[in-house]
Design a protein around this motif. Structure first.
Motif, PDB file in Angstrom:
ATOM      1  N   PHE A   1     -16.460  16.125 -13.222  1.00 22.50           N
ATOM      2  CA  PHE A   1     -16.228  14.844 -13.886  1.00 22.50           C
ATOM      3  C   PHE A   1     -14.762  14.697 -14.280  1.00 22.50           C
ATOM      4  O   PHE A   1     -14.157  13.652 -14.102  1.00 22.50           O
ATOM      5  N   ALA A   2     -14.181  15.779 -14.791  1.00 26.76           N
ATOM      6  CA  ALA A   2     -12.764  15.755 -15.182  1.00 26.76           C
ATOM      7  C   ALA A   2     -11.876  15.483 -13.983  1.00 26.76           C
ATOM      8  O   ALA A   2     -10.908  14.733 -14.065  1.00 26.76           O
ATOM      9  N   LYS A   3     -12.224  16.105 -12.820  1.00 27.41           N
ATOM     10  CA  LYS A   3     -11.434  15.883 -11.603  1.00 27.41           C
ATOM     11  C   LYS A   3     -11.522  14.421 -11.185  1.00 27.41           C
ATOM     12  O   LYS A   3     -10.531  13.813 -10.807  1.00 27.41           O
ATOM     13  N   ALA A   4     -12.747  13.866 -11.231  1.00 26.31           N
ATOM     14  CA  ALA A   4     -12.933  12.464 -10.856  1.00 26.31           C
ATOM     15  C   ALA A   4     -12.156  11.552 -11.797  1.00 26.31           C
ATOM     16  O   ALA A   4     -11.516  10.600 -11.381  1.00 26.31           O
ATOM     17  N   GLN A   5     -12.223  11.867 -13.091  1.00 28.92           N
ATOM     18  CA  GLN A   5     -11.518  11.071 -14.076  1.00 28.92           C
ATOM     19  C   GLN A   5     -10.019  11.139 -13.874  1.00 28.92           C
ATOM     20  O   GLN A   5      -9.320  10.151 -14.008  1.00 28.92           O
ATOM     21  N   SER A   6      -9.482  12.332 -13.541  1.00 29.75           N
ATOM     22  CA  SER A   6      -8.042  12.461 -13.365  1.00 29.75           C
ATOM     23  C   SER A   6      -7.577  11.706 -12.126  1.00 29.75           C
ATOM     24  O   SER A   6      -6.493  11.135 -12.117  1.00 29.75           O
ATOM     25  N   ALA A   7      -8.405  11.666 -11.076  1.00 24.37           N
ATOM     26  CA  ALA A   7      -8.068  10.881  -9.887  1.00 24.37           C
ATOM     27  C   ALA A   7      -8.040   9.400 -10.246  1.00 24.37           C
ATOM     28  O   ALA A   7      -7.109   8.672  -9.884  1.00 24.37           O
ATOM     29  N   GLN A   8      -9.048   8.951 -10.973  1.00 26.74           N
ATOM     30  CA  GLN A   8      -9.126   7.553 -11.393  1.00 26.74           C
ATOM     31  C   GLN A   8      -7.949   7.188 -12.295  1.00 26.74           C
ATOM     32  O   GLN A   8      -7.344   6.123 -12.153  1.00 26.74           O
ATOM     33  N   SER A   9      -7.604   8.086 -13.198  1.00 29.49           N
ATOM     34  CA  SER A   9      -6.492   7.852 -14.115  1.00 29.49           C
ATOM     35  C   SER A   9      -5.166   7.740 -13.359  1.00 29.49           C
ATOM     36  O   SER A   9      -4.348   6.860 -13.641  1.00 29.49           O
ATOM     37  N   LEU A  10      -4.959   8.633 -12.380  1.00 26.84           N
ATOM     38  CA  LEU A  10      -3.729   8.606 -11.592  1.00 26.84           C
ATOM     39  C   LEU A  10      -3.620   7.305 -10.808  1.00 26.84           C
ATOM     40  O   LEU A  10      -2.552   6.679 -10.767  1.00 26.84           O
ATOM     41  N   LEU A  11      -4.713   6.874 -10.205  1.00 29.74           N
ATOM     42  CA  LEU A  11      -4.702   5.634  -9.432  1.00 29.74           C
ATOM     43  C   LEU A  11      -4.459   4.417 -10.324  1.00 29.74           C
ATOM     44  O   LEU A  11      -3.810   3.455  -9.908  1.00 29.74           O
ATOM     45  N   LYS A  12      -4.945   4.464 -11.554  1.00 29.49           N
ATOM     46  CA  LYS A  12      -4.672   3.373 -12.492  1.00 29.49           C
ATOM     47  C   LYS A  12      -3.184   3.292 -12.817  1.00 29.49           C
ATOM     48  O   LYS A  12      -2.623   2.201 -12.968  1.00 29.49           O
ATOM     49  N   GLU A  13      -2.545   4.457 -12.929  1.00 27.80           N
ATOM     50  CA  GLU A  13      -1.102   4.482 -13.180  1.00 27.80           C
ATOM     51  C   GLU A  13      -0.333   3.906 -11.995  1.00 27.80           C
ATOM     52  O   GLU A  13       0.647   3.170 -12.173  1.00 27.80           O
ATOM     53  N   VAL A  14      -0.770   4.244 -10.789  1.00 29.68           N
ATOM     54  CA  VAL A  14      -0.130   3.709  -9.579  1.00 29.68           C
ATOM     55  C   VAL A  14      -0.271   2.192  -9.542  1.00 29.68           C
ATOM     56  O   VAL A  14       0.701   1.464  -9.294  1.00 29.68           O
ATOM     57  N   ASP A  15      -1.482   1.702  -9.807  1.00 29.91           N
ATOM     58  CA  ASP A  15      -1.743   0.266  -9.786  1.00 29.91           C
ATOM     59  C   ASP A  15      -0.909  -0.466 -10.833  1.00 29.91           C
ATOM     60  O   ASP A  15      -0.329  -1.520 -10.562  1.00 29.91           O
ATOM     61  N   ALA A  16      -0.817   0.103 -12.033  1.00 31.33           N
ATOM     62  CA  ALA A  16      -0.032  -0.519 -13.107  1.00 31.33           C
ATOM     63  C   ALA A  16       1.455  -0.566 -12.743  1.00 31.33           C
ATOM     64  O   ALA A  16       2.149  -1.555 -13.020  1.00 31.33           O
ATOM     65  N   LYS A  17       1.939   0.499 -12.098  1.00 29.50           N
ATOM     66  CA  LYS A  17       3.355   0.564 -11.709  1.00 29.50           C
ATOM     67  C   LYS A  17       3.660  -0.518 -10.672  1.00 29.50           C
ATOM     68  O   LYS A  17       4.664  -1.223 -10.769  1.00 29.50           O
ATOM     69  N   VAL A  18       2.785  -0.641  -9.670  1.00 29.13           N
ATOM     70  CA  VAL A  18       2.971  -1.651  -8.618  1.00 29.13           C
ATOM     71  C   VAL A  18       2.994  -3.054  -9.223  1.00 29.13           C
ATOM     72  O   VAL A  18       3.849  -3.883  -8.883  1.00 29.13           O
ATOM     73  N   LYS A  19       2.066  -3.325 -10.144  1.00 30.53           N
ATOM     74  CA  LYS A  19       1.967  -4.661 -10.743  1.00 30.53           C
ATOM     75  C   LYS A  19       3.122  -4.978 -11.681  1.00 30.53           C
ATOM     76  O   LYS A  19       3.327  -6.145 -12.040  1.00 30.53           O
ATOM     77  N   SER A  20       3.890  -3.967 -12.072  1.00 36.29           N
ATOM     78  CA  SER A  20       5.023  -4.194 -12.978  1.00 36.29           C
ATOM     79  C   SER A  20       6.245  -4.754 -12.248  1.00 36.29           C
ATOM     80  O   SER A  20       7.180  -5.227 -12.880  1.00 36.29           O
ATOM     81  N   TYR A  21       6.235  -4.711 -10.907  1.00 36.65           N
ATOM     82  CA  TYR A  21       7.382  -5.171 -10.126  1.00 36.65           C
ATOM     83  C   TYR A  21       7.199  -6.623  -9.686  1.00 36.65           C
ATOM     84  O   TYR A  21       6.098  -7.058  -9.375  1.00 36.65           O
ATOM     85  N   ASP A  22       8.319  -7.346  -9.629  1.00 42.71           N
ATOM     86  CA  ASP A  22       8.284  -8.716  -9.099  1.00 42.71           C
ATOM     87  C   ASP A  22       8.041  -8.693  -7.595  1.00 42.71           C
ATOM     88  O   ASP A  22       7.315  -9.531  -7.050  1.00 42.71           O
ATOM     89  N   ASN A  23       8.702  -7.758  -6.911  1.00 43.22           N
ATOM     90  CA  ASN A  23       8.506  -7.610  -5.473  1.00 43.22           C
ATOM     91  C   ASN A  23       8.841  -6.174  -5.074  1.00 43.22           C
ATOM     92  O   ASN A  23       9.455  -5.428  -5.848  1.00 43.22           O
ATOM     93  N   ILE A  24       8.426  -5.804  -3.867  1.00 40.94           N
ATOM     94  CA  ILE A  24       8.643  -4.441  -3.371  1.00 40.94           C
ATOM     95  C   ILE A  24       9.070  -4.513  -1.908  1.00 40.94           C
ATOM     96  O   ILE A  24       8.495  -5.282  -1.124  1.00 40.94           O
ATOM     97  N   ALA A  25      10.070  -3.719  -1.543  1.00 43.05           N
ATOM     98  CA  ALA A  25      10.518  -3.618  -0.150  1.00 43.05           C
ATOM     99  C   ALA A  25      10.384  -2.156   0.285  1.00 43.05           C
ATOM    100  O   ALA A  25      10.914  -1.258  -0.376  1.00 43.05           O
ATOM    101  N   ILE A  26       9.675  -1.939   1.377  1.00 46.32           N
ATOM    102  CA  ILE A  26       9.376  -0.582   1.840  1.00 46.32           C
ATOM    103  C   ILE A  26       9.781  -0.410   3.300  1.00 46.32           C
ATOM    104  O   ILE A  26       9.442  -1.240   4.153  1.00 46.32           O
ATOM    105  N   ASP A  27      10.507   0.659   3.595  1.00 51.02           N
ATOM    106  CA  ASP A  27      10.722   1.112   4.964  1.00 51.02           C
ATOM    107  C   ASP A  27       9.804   2.307   5.170  1.00 51.02           C
ATOM    108  O   ASP A  27       9.734   3.195   4.299  1.00 51.02           O
ATOM    109  N   PHE A  28       9.128   2.366   6.313  1.00 52.83           N
ATOM    110  CA  PHE A  28       8.147   3.430   6.500  1.00 52.83           C
ATOM    111  C   PHE A  28       8.085   3.921   7.945  1.00 52.83           C
ATOM    112  O   PHE A  28       8.557   3.246   8.868  1.00 52.83           O
ATOM    113  N   LYS A  29       7.492   5.105   8.108  1.00 53.15           N
ATOM    114  CA  LYS A  29       7.190   5.633   9.435  1.00 53.15           C
ATOM    115  C   LYS A  29       5.702   5.469   9.671  1.00 53.15           C
ATOM    116  O   LYS A  29       4.887   5.782   8.801  1.00 53.15           O
TER     117      LYS A  29
END
Length: 215
Positions: free
Chosen positions: A21-49
């Motif tokens: 349960f703790a592992k599942a919660q930590s994965a969920q918590s990390l993804l929430k942080e990622v989502d919050a970070k993305v939503k904090s930006y006006d726009n994003i530009a990515i170069d990728f392979k």
């Protein structure tokens, strides 16, 4: 079974259950942080392979691409094709064929990982659990394994590699049931860039000689 052994087994079940349960919660918590970070930006530009592999079929393809995201709007360049989404329609521009295909967003597969969803698709429809952690170029990349809840999905699972310091997505690995693997690795991540007001607008006058295919 004696009472001592029974208590021991019950304790182990509770410990292991709590750990999972703790592992599942930590994965969920990390993804929430990622989502919050993305939503904090006006726009994003990515170069990728971008890499596409299927060993059984002898497929091994690599190329580079870039995408600019502003909310749901995007401009993607990949494999010699440009794709624009203006909020209503998707414009796929193929210079090699001198063709533009226009499709409505309503016609798109809701489960597909589109550029609009690239940094947030994990919010719905997946079970989430922590996977391996890697050191890459001095950064700690923590992978989260995402398994589709829909048994009819063509995707077996997806691995999302997250930079634990910046909370930015570094790598996306999609493993399909036919053993095709798509890997997207972020080479450059920039936020809040100055954008033209027409960055996501299709200008028909630039493609006067193109065949326009409206679906």
């Amino acid at each position: 079974m004696n009472k001592v052994r029974m208590r021991f087994l019950m304790s182990m079940v509770l410990i292991l259950g709590g750990y999972a349960f703790a592992k599942a919660q930590s994965a969920q918590s990390l993804l929430k942080e990622v989502d919050a970070k993305v939503k904090s930006y006006d726009n994003i530009a990515i170069d990728f392979k971008y890499a596409l592999t299927n060993e059984a079929e002898g497929v091994n393809q690599e190329t580079k691409g870039n995408v600019v995201l502003n909310g749901d709007l995007y401009a993607l360049n990949l494999l010699g094709t440009t794709q624009l989404f203006d909020g209503s329609n998707i414009y796929t521009i193929v210079p090699e064929d001198e063709e533009v295909t226009i499709s409505a967003i309503a016609d798109q597969d809701e489960t597909a990982i589109t550029p609009s969803k690239m940094l947030s698709f994990f919010n719905d429809g997946y079970t989430q659990k922590m996977d391996i952690s890697q050191k890459i170029k001095g950064r700690t990349i923590q992978y989260v394994k995402l398994t589709p809840m829909d048994s009819n999905s063509e995707v077996k699972h997806t691995l999302l590699g997250i930079d634990t310091e910046t909370k930015h997505i570094y790598r996306l690995i999609i493993v399909q049931k036919n053993d095709t693997k798509i890997t997207i690795t972020v080479n450059s991540f920039k936020s809040n860039q100055p954008l033209s007001k027409n960055a996501f607008t299709f200008d028909k006058s630039k493609y006067a000689d193109y065949y326009i295919n409206k679906i």
